[in-house]
Scaffold this active site. Structure first.
Site, PDB file in Angstrom:
ATOM      1  N   GLU A   1       0.818  -1.212   0.000  1.00  0.00           N
ATOM      2  CA  GLU A   1       0.000   0.000   0.000  1.00  0.00           C
ATOM      3  C   GLU A   1       0.853   1.265   0.000  1.00  0.00           C
ATOM      4  O   GLU A   1       0.587   2.224   0.728  1.00  0.00           O
ATOM      5  CB  GLU A   1      -0.957  -0.002   1.199  1.00  0.00           C
ATOM      6  CG  GLU A   1      -1.985  -1.101   1.149  1.00  0.00           C
ATOM      7  CD  GLU A   1      -3.001  -1.034   2.277  1.00  0.00           C
ATOM      8  OE1 GLU A   1      -4.176  -1.422   2.061  1.00  0.00           O
ATOM      9  OE2 GLU A   1      -2.628  -0.584   3.386  1.00  0.00           O
TER      10      GLU A   1
ATOM     11  N   GLU B   1      -6.954  -7.285  -0.678  1.00  0.00           N
ATOM     12  CA  GLU B   1      -7.501  -7.323   0.673  1.00  0.00           C
ATOM     13  C   GLU B   1      -8.971  -6.935   0.589  1.00  0.00           C
ATOM     14  O   GLU B   1      -9.304  -5.821   0.173  1.00  0.00           O
ATOM     15  CB  GLU B   1      -6.793  -6.337   1.606  1.00  0.00           C
ATOM     16  CG  GLU B   1      -5.347  -6.654   1.916  1.00  0.00           C
ATOM     17  CD  GLU B   1      -4.719  -5.643   2.866  1.00  0.00           C
ATOM     18  OE1 GLU B   1      -3.534  -5.818   3.201  1.00  0.00           O
ATOM     19  OE2 GLU B   1      -5.405  -4.672   3.276  1.00  0.00           O
TER      20      GLU B   1
END
Length: 616
Positions: free
Chosen positions: A184, A260
């Site tokens: 991320e 995710e």
């Protein structure tokens, strides 16, 4: 006959030689073309679930993986936490609960594919996002940048990861199909040179399988966190249609995957306990299954952040938000490894979308739970009895400057004046209990932005500040200088406070604690024993206690705090034993309670909703 016996004995000896190479496993190909993943050249949909081997006792790895497969998932994803594997520069640990290679081998034995997320940054509500604290000892080093000192440390670590895991890729007969580049990064920065250095370090470490990045589906996050030659996937917790539409505008003709998907969320101390919404989860996962879109549930099983390893966040309203030890996450498999209603709902849903020839295994029996009758902790020892070998300095030193990663530092200094006036500090990271002559004077709490307090001090005695690292921030730009301890300058009545003594209290070894019968004022350790006829997992009920830590038979379970929401700590069966067991509780703030019990269910509540509990 004798020759045959000798031959048989030699064969058996060969089979049990430690370190003997494993039998050859068939190799596979995995990659992608257009919008499809390809396994051995055929379209493949990843039905994944995340669990972190470091949050699960090693003895439970196989059971948890079997639960994952029985829900209909075919792939397990896991982070590696750098701070566990390289606790000191150049010293690596892949043993015990850190043995990622064994976790991957068990996954292969259970018929699962594996996605590896080695970092170097993990986030994961883990202390400092998985970074080792020794990175902060260099004052101007900046993590997650192209700082050459940081990149050199990253490269050394990833090369060691490669030595452990490269032989377990699908190309070499293992189950590892993909490896993530950083994590991320678009939520943090846009240094593509840094991202390329992580990609290159992974390739140099021997990873030849598909590399990928994972980011939120906004132009800023995708633009900052991806690389042109690395597969991007996206993370989200709802609205898959909208997220994949946004992703398609960024990059097309690649597989769609939710790296995710969040069925639940994590807890901060002082907040409400989070649970997932089954209907929303079914709707979103069903939408992806109907379109052959790959996904990974974050989390399938959260487990527990044992010891000092919880992370922290911050917000516009709260400057510091430490995470609880429980990482239940509202996941389909609860903290103790038991299937929840969401587990059964998803299993039924996935069962309607199996590929030809696939079947669902039976759901394994959940681990047994035991209740431990209430017992009293009758021995105590003051925390300050551990004070020894102080470090002296003109100014207070940070925990990192003291070569300490976790736990507490006891700061002591004489104030320049006496009487009633204001103590001011540069910052407190993260909770300071203030004493003079053993008498409590007050608290500085980083969660409330407190950097000053009015004190009334007597002449002749030093003032003590017991400062606890309650978890380094693991997300966002503030993590880059997340040093712990008492940060200067310190002033009292406007005058500088100089000449400090600092006592390190990492509490990684309690063998020096000397208990005696009777009670002691906080902060103090309290010890008790209990006897078990049989073993099982249990939740140690800490209602009625204040704030502190718990050890069972030497294993550090984690933190408790009366403000909630977590009120009980999971103790795995493997850390209990038949016969006599020992519990040690470090109580920092309260003297109300001296007994505990073991429950078969967790307890979540806030301080406002808990009934008053007297001393037992």
């Amino acid at each position: 006959m004798k020759t045959r016996l000798v031959t048989l004995l030699l064969l058996l000896a060969f089979l049990i030689v430690p370190g003997r190479p494993e039998a050859a496993h068939p190799t596979h190909t995995f990659g992608w073309k257009g919008e499809h993943f390809l396994l051995d050249g055929k379209p493949f949909v990843i039905r994944g679930g995340e669990m972190h081997f470091s949050r699960i006792p090693r003895e439970h790895w196989r059971d948890r993986l079997r639960m994952l497969k029985a829900m209909g998932l075919n792939t397990v994803g896991t982070y590696l936490f750098w701070n566990l594997h390289e606790p000191r520069p150049g010293e690596f640990d892949f043993s015990g609960r850190n043995d990622i290679a064994e976790f991957v081998r068990i996954a292969r034995q259970e018929g699962l594919w594996v996605i590896i997320r080695p970092g170097p940054y993990s986030c994961a509500e883990w202390e400092f996002g998985g970074f080792p604290s020794w990175l902060l000892k260099t004052p101007d080093m900046r993590v997650r940048t192209s700082d050459p000192r940081y990149v050199a440390a990253v490269t050394r670590y990833l090369h060691e990861v490669g030595r452990q895991l490269a032989p377990l890729q699908v190309t070499q007969g293992g189950p590892i199909v993909m490896v993530q580049v950083e994590n991320e990064y678009g939520s943090f920065g846009s240094d593509h040179g840094y991202m390329r250095s992580v990609r290159d370090a992974l390739r140099q470490a021997g990873f030849d399988v598909t590399l990928y990045t994972a980011d939120g589906a906004t132009p800023k996050m995708l633009g900052g966190g991806t690389l042109p030659d690395v597969l991007p996937v996206i993370n989200f917790g709802d609205d898959p249609a909208g997220n994949f539409e946004a992703f398609a505008r960024f990059r097309g003709n690649v597989p769609q995957m939710a790296g995710e998907y969040y069925p639940g969320w994590f807890d901060h101390w002082g907040d409400e306990h989070h649970t997932g919404n089954i209907e929303n989860i079914q709707r979103d996962i069903g939408w992806m299954l109907e379109r052959d879109i790959s996904f990974s549930l974050y989390m399938f099983h959260g487990g527990t952040t044992f010891g000092f390893m919880n992370g922290a966040n911050y917000s516009d309203k709260e400057p510091y938000q430490p995470d609880t030890s429980s990482y239940d996450y509202g996941a389909p498999l609860d903290e103790a490894g038991r299937p929840t209603p969401a587990y059964h709902a998803l299993r039924e849903l996935i069962g309607r979308h199996l590929q030809p020839g696939e079947t669902l295994p039976a759901v394994p029996e959940p681990p047994p739970m035991i209740a431990i009758p209430r017992f009293t902790l009758r021995q105590s020892a003051p925390l300050d009895a551990l004070l020894a070998n102080p470090t002296a300095a003109v100014r207070p030193l940070s925990m990192e400057e003291l070569d300490q990663s976790y736990g507490f530092v006891w700061y002591r200094a004489r104030l320049p004046i006496q009487g009633k006036t204001t103590l001011e500090v540069g910052d407190v990271r993260d909770m300071a209990l203030i004493y003079q002559g053993g008498k409590p004077l007050g608290t500085l709490d980083r969660r409330k932005g407190q950097r000053s307090i009015e004190l009334d001090v007597a002449a002749g005695q030093p003032v003590d500040l017991l400062v606890e690292n309650m978890g380094r921030i693991n997300y966002g730009p503030r993590m880059v200088d997340e040093r712990k301890g008492l940060l200067g300058p310190v002033r009292f009545g406007g005058k500088p406070v100089l000449d400090w003594e600092m006592y390190r209290l990492p509490l990684d070894d309690l063998s020096r604690v000397r208990f005696i019968e009777g009670d002691r004022d906080s902060p103090a350790f309290h010890r008790g024993t209990f006897t078990l006829a049989s073993s099982g997992d249990s939740y140690i009920d800490m209602r009625g206690w204040g704030r502190g830590h718990v050890w069972i038979n030497g294993h550090h379970l984690g933190r408790f705090w009366q403000i909630g929401p977590q009120q009980a700590l999971l103790v795995p069966a493997e850390w209990l034993r038949r016969g006599r067991n020992e519990i040690v509780v470090l109580e920092l703030e309260s003297n109300r309670q001296r007994s505990v019990q073991g429950l078969t269910e967790p307890v979540y509540a806030t301080a406002a909703t808990l009934p008053a509990t007297g001393t037992h």
